[in-house]
Design a protein around this motif. Structure first.
Motif, short mmCIF file in Angstrom:
data_model
loop_
_atom_site.label_atom_id
_atom_site.label_comp_id
_atom_site.label_asym_id
_atom_site.label_seq_id
_atom_site.Cartn_x
_atom_site.Cartn_y
_atom_site.Cartn_z
N TRP A 154 103.05 26.56 -36.40
CA TRP A 154 101.86 27.27 -35.91
C TRP A 154 100.55 26.75 -36.48
O TRP A 154 99.49 27.02 -35.91
CB TRP A 154 101.98 28.77 -36.20
CG TRP A 154 102.45 29.11 -37.58
CD1 TRP A 154 103.72 29.44 -37.96
CD2 TRP A 154 101.66 29.17 -38.78
NE1 TRP A 154 103.78 29.69 -39.31
CE2 TRP A 154 102.53 29.54 -39.84
CE3 TRP A 154 100.31 28.95 -39.06
CZ2 TRP A 154 102.09 29.69 -41.16
CZ3 TRP A 154 99.86 29.10 -40.37
CH2 TRP A 154 100.75 29.45 -41.41
N ILE A 155 100.59 25.99 -37.56
CA ILE A 155 99.33 25.64 -38.22
C ILE A 155 98.46 24.75 -37.33
O ILE A 155 97.23 24.84 -37.36
CB ILE A 155 99.59 24.97 -39.59
CG1 ILE A 155 98.30 24.88 -40.41
CG2 ILE A 155 100.26 23.63 -39.44
CD1 ILE A 155 97.74 26.20 -40.84
N GLY A 156 99.07 23.93 -36.49
CA GLY A 156 98.30 23.08 -35.58
C GLY A 156 97.55 23.86 -34.53
O GLY A 156 96.51 23.41 -34.03
N ARG A 157 98.03 25.04 -34.18
CA ARG A 157 97.34 25.89 -33.20
C ARG A 157 96.04 26.46 -33.77
O ARG A 157 95.27 27.06 -33.04
CB ARG A 157 98.26 27.04 -32.77
CG ARG A 157 99.52 26.58 -31.99
CD ARG A 157 99.23 26.46 -30.50
NE ARG A 157 100.40 26.04 -29.75
CZ ARG A 157 101.30 26.88 -29.21
NH1 ARG A 157 101.12 28.18 -29.35
NH2 ARG A 157 102.32 26.42 -28.53
N TYR A 158 95.82 26.30 -35.06
CA TYR A 158 94.60 26.79 -35.71
C TYR A 158 93.80 25.64 -36.31
O TYR A 158 93.08 25.81 -37.29
CB TYR A 158 94.96 27.83 -36.78
CG TYR A 158 95.66 29.01 -36.17
CD1 TYR A 158 94.95 30.06 -35.59
CD2 TYR A 158 97.06 29.05 -36.09
CE1 TYR A 158 95.60 31.12 -34.98
CE2 TYR A 158 97.71 30.11 -35.48
CZ TYR A 158 96.98 31.14 -34.92
OH TYR A 158 97.62 32.18 -34.29
N GLY A 159 93.92 24.47 -35.68
CA GLY A 159 93.15 23.33 -36.13
C GLY A 159 93.53 22.81 -37.49
O GLY A 159 92.78 22.06 -38.11
N GLY A 307 91.02 26.74 -21.28
CA GLY A 307 91.60 25.46 -20.93
C GLY A 307 92.86 25.67 -20.13
O GLY A 307 93.45 26.75 -20.12
N ALA A 308 93.30 24.60 -19.47
CA ALA A 308 94.47 24.71 -18.60
C ALA A 308 95.78 24.52 -19.36
O ALA A 308 96.85 24.85 -18.84
CB ALA A 308 94.38 23.68 -17.48
N HIS A 309 95.72 24.01 -20.59
CA HIS A 309 96.93 23.73 -21.34
C HIS A 309 96.63 23.82 -22.82
O HIS A 309 95.46 23.76 -23.24
CB HIS A 309 97.44 22.32 -21.01
CG HIS A 309 96.40 21.25 -21.23
ND1 HIS A 309 96.10 20.74 -22.48
CD2 HIS A 309 95.56 20.63 -20.37
CE1 HIS A 309 95.14 19.84 -22.38
NE2 HIS A 309 94.78 19.76 -21.11
N PRO A 310 97.66 23.96 -23.67
CA PRO A 310 97.41 24.02 -25.11
C PRO A 310 97.18 22.63 -25.69
O PRO A 310 97.79 21.65 -25.27
CB PRO A 310 98.71 24.63 -25.66
CG PRO A 310 99.75 24.23 -24.68
CD PRO A 310 99.09 24.17 -23.33
N ALA A 311 96.28 22.55 -26.64
CA ALA A 311 96.02 21.30 -27.36
C ALA A 311 95.68 21.66 -28.79
O ALA A 311 95.19 22.76 -29.08
CB ALA A 311 94.87 20.53 -26.71
N GLU A 312 95.92 20.74 -29.70
CA GLU A 312 95.59 20.95 -31.10
C GLU A 312 94.24 20.30 -31.38
O GLU A 312 94.09 19.09 -31.27
CB GLU A 312 96.68 20.38 -32.00
CG GLU A 312 98.01 21.12 -31.84
CD GLU A 312 99.06 20.70 -32.85
OE1 GLU A 312 98.78 19.81 -33.69
OE2 GLU A 312 100.17 21.28 -32.81
N VAL A 313 93.27 21.12 -31.73
CA VAL A 313 91.90 20.67 -31.97
C VAL A 313 91.61 20.85 -33.45
O VAL A 313 91.55 21.98 -33.94
CB VAL A 313 90.89 21.48 -31.13
CG1 VAL A 313 89.49 20.94 -31.34
CG2 VAL A 313 91.28 21.46 -29.65
N PRO A 314 91.43 19.76 -34.20
CA PRO A 314 91.19 19.91 -35.64
C PRO A 314 89.98 20.79 -35.94
O PRO A 314 88.91 20.59 -35.38
CB PRO A 314 90.94 18.46 -36.09
CG PRO A 314 91.63 17.62 -35.07
CD PRO A 314 91.48 18.35 -33.77
N GLY A 315 90.19 21.80 -36.79
CA GLY A 315 89.10 22.65 -37.24
C GLY A 315 88.77 23.82 -36.34
O GLY A 315 87.90 24.62 -36.68
#
Length: 558
Positions: A154-159, A307-315
């Motif tokens: 889950w940590i990537g889902r929070y940048g 957004g149309a899909h999930p992505a991992e956005v740093p920060g």
């Protein structure tokens, strides 16, 4: 007004809980017309130094509130808004609310705040922790380090970083600094859900705060094994959070007799599921389509985009399925101080004769881009995105004996725009499009600031067509909860409003700001990404100087 409308008109009420006050708005269902409003200031405001009944000084970076102030908004602002509208309360079909977040409180099983239990009232950890309570930064650091060490999915889902503002950091702080309060807390509740509980006597949880502030992803919270590794007694934390989870726009319940007496509204009308001030504003701004970033600008700024899909956005602060509206992945980022920075300068640094936003804006607007020779970093209250570090502090570079107050003021305005551009570039770089901006909040009246944002981001900028965007958004959700519209998208199309493309980038200013932004990025990375940790060292020195009274407080409550 009611005297003009037909007898079959229906209305909803939206209540927006801000940092210092609550606002009630009466809205006509058929077209979103705002017919009455009222504001009630919290009696205790933000509690940062002493509890209302006195006692030892609070440590640095604390920010608490009194839940009774929230009830007073229902008692004062809602009846006043109805009176302002001249609307017969019997024609109101629903009420919706939104809140700052992450603003959380520990309660008993029936929702009684622990700070209202007489013997616990002197204990600081029994009170509401406001969103800008940043004293849990060390706990957030441990949460993040362990998550990366274990490879938590889950940590990537929070940048890559959980904020000190979020539920788990604040909960872990309570456990370690006042374990009795932690164990007495049968529920740990977002204020967004607690006020709904007060309205309809039913405990519910909303998908927005559960996802963004409560680390709930793909139907799960962090595992017991992970929580136990943080602290053995923290294993039960999810049990204090978990509950009936409902999507945004759903009906949480019916208005109770008690809440009807507070508000003057009919017993049994629809109470919408709780929401967050920033996220609920997207519907009011007609910006639910992917690629339209809404910046809700006030004391701080929250940036939200579908957004149309999930992505991992740093920060980023998080991405949540349905976190803004059903059928889309909602992204959130933010800046911990914006209007607060401008207010700080006017109140504490601007000399007599220039100490007003109006005068400083007038003087700052007369100079070309870059003429002041300054760059500022917008970290007066730490950095929420993209660095997720609330121990950082503000910087101004380039001061000389020729620097004037309006120069510094303009540099501060520009610094917040540069911070927003950092966020936009992070989204775009991760594959989340940002085509244009829509701005909401009290800062939209500053035309210089809005043009700076259009020029710095090089994107058209629309302005929400309501001075009460969150309250209007809450009213829109109330209309859906009451069954007046089938979903939030269709209610938004009718009841929301926006002035499209109110500000357009000036090509010459865009080029000039590109050069300044390059310098901002250099300073941002140097002071925020390990080039020099002087800001962190200064914060440590400051906190050490205040440690004696702070430690006394924790010894008393621990």
């Amino acid at each position: 007004m009611a005297g003009v409308d037909g007898a079959d008109e229906r209305y909803v009420v939206g209540v927006d809980y801000g940092t210092l006050s609550g606002r009630a708005l009466v809205v006509r269902v058929r077209d979103g017309a705002e017919v009455g409003t009222a504001v009630h200031a919290y009696r205790h405001g933000v509690i940062e130094t002493l509890l209302p009944d006195g006692g030892p000084a609070l440590p640095p970076d604390w920010a608490l509130q009194d839940p009774e102030d929230y009830r007073d908004v229902l008692r004062r602002a809602v009846p006043a808004a109805l009176a302002d509208a001249g609307v017969d309360p019997s024609r109101v079909i629903g009420i919706g609310t939104d809140f700052t977040a992450c603003t959380v409180l520990p309660t008993l099983a029936d929702g009684t705040p622990l700070c209202e239990v007489p013997e616990l009232r002197p204990r600081p950890h029994a009170w509401v922790k406001l969103w800008k309570h940043h004293a849990a930064q060390p706990h957030a650091d441990r949460i993040n380090a362990l998550a990366h060490e274990r490879g938590e999915p889950w940590i990537g889902r929070y940048g890559g970083k959980i904020s000190a503002e979020w539920q788990f950091a604040k909960g872990l702080q309570i456990l370690e600094e006042d374990p009795e309060i932690y164990h007495r807390a049968e529920r740990f509740v977002e204020a967004a859900d607690w006020i709904v509980w007060q309205l309809c006597d039913e405990e519910t949880r909303n998908v927005c705060t559960a996802g963004y502030k409560g680390i709930r992803q793909d139907g799960r919270y962090p595992s017991t094994d992970y929580l136990s590794a943080l602290h053995p007694a923290f294993a039960d934390f999810v049990s204090k959070l978990d509950g009936r989870l409902l999507p945004l726009g759903d009906r949480a319940g019916s208005l109770s007799a008690r809440a009807a007496a507070w508000t003057g509204l009919p017993v049994g009308i629809a109470v919408a599921v709780g929401n967050v001030d920033a996220h609920v504003t997207v519907a009011a701004a007609r910006a639910l389509d992917p690629g339209r970033l809404v910046a809700i600008m006030g004391t701080s700024t929250c940036h939200v985009v579908n957004g149309a899909h999930p992505a991992e956005v740093p920060g980023m602060c998080g991405v949540v399925d349905g976190g803004i509206s059903a059928g889309a992945w909602g992204y959130e980022a933010g800046q911990s101080a914006v209007g607060d920075i401008f207010g700080w300068f006017v109140e504490h640094a601007a000399p007599a004769g220039t100490a007003s936003h109006e005068r400083l804006t007038e003087l700052a607007a007369s100079q070309p881009v870059g003429a002041h020779g300054l760059i500022a970093l917008d970290w007066w209250n730490g950095n929420r995105s993209l660095l997720v570090n609330h121990d950082l502090s503000g910087v101004i570079v380039g001061l000389t004996l020729a620097t004037r107050p309006q120069d510094v003021y303009r540099a501060l305005l520009e610094s917040t725009a540069f911070g927003t551009r950092m966020i936009i570039e992070a989204f775009v770089g991760a594959g989340v499009p940002v085509r244009d901006l829509v701005v909401a909040g009290g800062l939209t009246s500053n035309r210089l600031l809005m043009q700076i944002y259009a020029d710095v981001t090089n994107r058209p900028l629309g302005i929400i067509g309501s001075a009460q965007g969150p309250a209007l958004g809450s009213a829109i959700h109330a209309a859906v909860a009451a069954g007046a519209y089938p979903d939030v998208h269709r209610a938004s199309a009718v009841m929301g409003r926006v002035d499209e493309g109110a500000y357009r980038p000036d090509p010459d200013n865009v080029r000039a700001y590109d050069a300044l932004y390059a310098e901002y990025r250099t300073l941002h990375d140097h002071f925020g990404r390990g080039g020099d940790d002087v800001l962190l060292r200064l914060r440590a020195i400051r906190n050490a100087a205040a440690a004696a009274p702070g430690e006394a407080v924790l010894e008393v409550v621990g």
